[in-house]
Write a protein that holds these residues in place. Structure first.
Motif, PDB file in Angstrom:
ATOM      1  N   LYS A  80       0.816  -1.204   0.000  1.00 49.11           N
ATOM      2  CA  LYS A  80       0.000   0.000   0.000  1.00 49.11           C
ATOM      3  C   LYS A  80       0.855   1.261   0.000  1.00 49.11           C
ATOM      4  O   LYS A  80       1.745   1.415   0.840  1.00 49.11           O
ATOM      5  CB  LYS A  80      -0.935   0.005   1.216  1.00 49.11           C
TER       6      LYS A  80
ATOM      7  N   PHE B 130      -5.459   8.154  -7.609  1.00 46.79           N
ATOM      8  CA  PHE B 130      -6.380   7.093  -8.039  1.00 46.79           C
ATOM      9  C   PHE B 130      -6.972   7.400  -9.416  1.00 46.79           C
ATOM     10  O   PHE B 130      -6.971   6.542 -10.303  1.00 46.79           O
ATOM     11  CB  PHE B 130      -7.501   6.943  -7.004  1.00 46.79           C
TER      12      PHE B 130
ATOM     13  N   PHE C 209      -1.369   7.063  -3.925  1.00 48.17           N
ATOM     14  CA  PHE C 209      -1.208   7.362  -5.341  1.00 48.17           C
ATOM     15  C   PHE C 209      -2.429   8.112  -5.847  1.00 48.17           C
ATOM     16  O   PHE C 209      -3.467   8.183  -5.173  1.00 48.17           O
ATOM     17  CB  PHE C 209      -0.967   6.087  -6.160  1.00 48.17           C
TER      18      PHE C 209
ATOM     19  N   ASP D 126      -2.857  -0.688  -2.866  1.00 52.61           N
ATOM     20  CA  ASP D 126      -1.926  -1.344  -3.776  1.00 52.61           C
ATOM     21  C   ASP D 126      -2.329  -0.976  -5.206  1.00 52.61           C
ATOM     22  O   ASP D 126      -3.300  -1.515  -5.746  1.00 52.61           O
ATOM     23  CB  ASP D 126      -1.969  -2.861  -3.575  1.00 52.61           C
ATOM     24  N   GLU D 127      -1.594  -0.050  -5.813  1.00 53.08           N
ATOM     25  CA  GLU D 127      -1.973   0.476  -7.119  1.00 53.08           C
ATOM     26  C   GLU D 127      -2.018  -0.616  -8.181  1.00 53.08           C
ATOM     27  O   GLU D 127      -2.942  -0.684  -8.980  1.00 53.08           O
ATOM     28  CB  GLU D 127      -1.002   1.585  -7.542  1.00 53.08           C
ATOM     29  N   SER D 128      -1.027  -1.504  -8.172  1.00 56.00           N
ATOM     30  CA  SER D 128      -0.968  -2.530  -9.223  1.00 56.00           C
ATOM     31  C   SER D 128      -2.157  -3.474  -9.138  1.00 56.00           C
ATOM     32  O   SER D 128      -2.715  -3.889 -10.162  1.00 56.00           O
ATOM     33  CB  SER D 128       0.340  -3.326  -9.110  1.00 56.00           C
TER      34      SER D 128
ATOM     35  N   ALA E 223      -4.519   6.906 -12.206  1.00 58.85           N
ATOM     36  CA  ALA E 223      -4.231   5.487 -12.443  1.00 58.85           C
ATOM     37  C   ALA E 223      -5.341   4.839 -13.263  1.00 58.85           C
ATOM     38  O   ALA E 223      -5.072   4.035 -14.166  1.00 58.85           O
ATOM     39  CB  ALA E 223      -4.056   4.757 -11.108  1.00 58.85           C
TER      40      ALA E 223
ATOM     41  N   VAL F 141      -5.310  -1.588 -10.369  1.00 55.56           N
ATOM     42  CA  VAL F 141      -5.270  -1.518 -11.836  1.00 55.56           C
ATOM     43  C   VAL F 141      -5.600  -2.878 -12.436  1.00 55.56           C
ATOM     44  O   VAL F 141      -6.267  -2.979 -13.469  1.00 55.56           O
ATOM     45  CB  VAL F 141      -3.891  -1.013 -12.311  1.00 55.56           C
TER      46      VAL F 141
END
Length: 503
Positions: A349, A354, A352, A387-389, A357, A392
């Motif tokens: 985490k 959001f 970012f 957790d951006e990845s 993204a 996504v």
């Protein structure tokens, strides 16, 4: 001002009536506030309510004429009062007396709706009971009792042939009868079983803490109890993992006050599932390394292609890259699934942007597809910690599904919004839609709808992984769909730490 707002919220939470606010300025009029009484009446927690349209309380019971009254009131911006059937989170029916009224701005435009609901189930039940005469009820009971007595031998023979262990107890948990499957599975005789207290069977082998909890705490308040898992190490037959269904029989006559327990031995099945998960994990890991190498070689070949190479060769190489990428995605999903099953999935985490993204993810998908236009509207937040990845990955999966299962629609819509202290993302298509009975199962791993399975390839793990990712972020993922009308997949994510108190 802040003190007045706090006092207002305290007052609303003190009300015995359920109170909600919906935002008429956002698509589908989502709920943006609910008080404590609304949570208590419906059985849902706040994080499962915010962002939904009120219709989720009707579940599959969507053909009530009162819904048309509500829809007309929303369209006209007027108030209304309806009585309708709603369902709690556990499926229990309750009758809801709903008062709904619009909230308008200084220009007379409807901005919000306030709804006040009261549980009138007892009143409805009393009204319905008054419609039945006592003589008719007694005649029905007598008829049912007579039928049960006439069918006793027939039912007994069925019980003996069932491939599950069945136990009948009296209210004091004394064993009245067991079937042959129970005797064979647990290696006991009728003389050692019938007439004995369940907890004392086999010198205390059934004196199990989980079993006591089921019979003494859970069953009296929630009849029936289904798929209650019990694990116990029996001295003579070893460790058993059992799935119990328990039901209190509430009939008059000979079978009054009985407890029926069905016991399914899932020890072997669970071990097979564990081995399957281990195999998938190992196989995915072993395939990942050589596939990464192949992908690298294909990319190198694409960069080093001479200008004289034929268009056919270029097309073959391009298709090879596409299929390698598909295989890479599938293996990644299998790896994620195996990590989820073993509890080893890790969230990294960080804070970012959001919205950015999501826009970048949409642009990447749009670049890869020429058949659909992806339209993105609204905004949620430019600062989210997660957790951006993985987020996504969820967006990519929902967009890919929308394109895949709506091949002729040509358009996919993405809507970003902020609902109370949650962000909400919805992905809508105009494709084939999903039946109500399938909507309950599509987030299960390996589940695929029958007609979709025949037309589109896949393994049924993408939505399972997405659901687990959103849950691990404290959010909720759901679908609303009708056959031939398209589907909308939505998820909410909490924007602050209050989620830990609400779950």
């Amino acid at each position: 001002m802040k003190q007045d707002l706090s006092l207002l919220i305290q007052a609303l939470d003190s009300s015995i009536s359920g109170i909600i606010l919906t935002d008429n300025q956002q698509p589908d009029n989502p709920i943006i506030y609910c008080n404590k009484a609304f949570e208590r009446i419906t059985g849902y927690r706040r994080h499962e309510i915010i962002g939904h349209n009120c219709r989720f309380l009707q579940k599959e019971d969507r053909n009530q004429k009162e819904r048309l009254v509500l829809r007309k009131a929303v369209d006209d911006g007027t108030e209304c009062v309806v009585e309708m059937r709603n369902y709690q989170k556990n499926g229990t029916l309750f009758w809801n007396e709903l008062y709904m009224s619009p909230i308008k701005d200084e220009r007379g435009n409807v901005c919000y709706f306030i709804g006040v609901q009261n549980d009138i189930t007892r009143r409805k039940k009393a009204e319905q009971e008054l419609l039945h005469q006592q003589s008719v009820m007694e005649a029905q009971i007598q008829e049912r009792t007579r039928s049960l007595r006439e069918s006793e031998d027939y039912l007994s023979s069925i019980v003996q042939t069932v491939r599950e262990s069945l136990v009948v107890l009296d209210p004091g948990f004394k064993v009245l009868s067991v079937n042959d499957h129970f005797l064979k599975t647990f290696k006991v005789t009728k003389e050692e079983t019938e007439g004995k207290l369940l907890y004392e069977l086999g010198n205390g082998q059934w004196d199990i803490v989980q079993l006591k909890e089921l019979l003494e705490s859970i069953l009296p308040t929630n009849n029936p109890v289904e798929e209650f898992e019990v694990e116990h190490d029996f001295p003579h037959i070893g460790k058993k993992l059992m799935l119990l269904n328990a039901h209190r029989i509430e009939l008059e006559g000979q079978y009054k006050d009985r407890i029926l327990i069905a016991i399914e031995d899932i020890t072997d099945r669970r071990e097979l599932e564990r081995r399957k998960d281990d195999f998938l994990s190992i196989a995915s890991h072993e395939l990942k390394t050589p596939l990464t190498t192949i992908k690298g070689y294909v990319q190198v070949m694409q960069r080093l292609l001479p200008e004289t190479v034929s268009d056919k060769f270029k097309d073959i190489l391009r298709k090879t890259g596409v299929y390698v990428e598909r295989l890479n995605t599938l293996i990644s999903e299998l790896l994620d699934m195996s990590r989820i099953q073993t509890g080893n999935i890790e969230l990294h985490k960080e804070t970012f942007d959001f919205d950015r993204a999501i826009h970048e993810a949409v642009e990447n998908i749009q670049t890869a597809t020429k058949t659909h236009q992806i339209i993105i509207r609204g905004q949620a937040t430019n600062s989210y910690t997660g957790d951006e990845s993985h987020i996504v990955q969820v967006i990519n999966n929902l967009l890919s599904n929308a394109i895949k299962y709506a091949p002729e629609s040509g358009e996919v819509q993405v809507y970003l919004s902020r609902v109370s202290n949650y962000l909400k993302v919805s992905v809508s298509d105009k494709g084939m839609g999903i039946k109500i009975e399938d909507q309950k199962k599509i987030f299960d791993r390996f589940y695929r709808v029958g007609d979709i399975q025949q037309r589109f390839p896949g393994m049924g793990i993408g939505l399972y992984v997405c659901d687990q990712i959103i849950k691990n972020h404290g959010g909720t993922l759901w679908v609303e769909s009708e056959p031939a009308q398209g589907s909308t997949f939505s998820f909410t994510l909490p924007l602050d730490e209050r989620k830990s108190d609400e779950q």
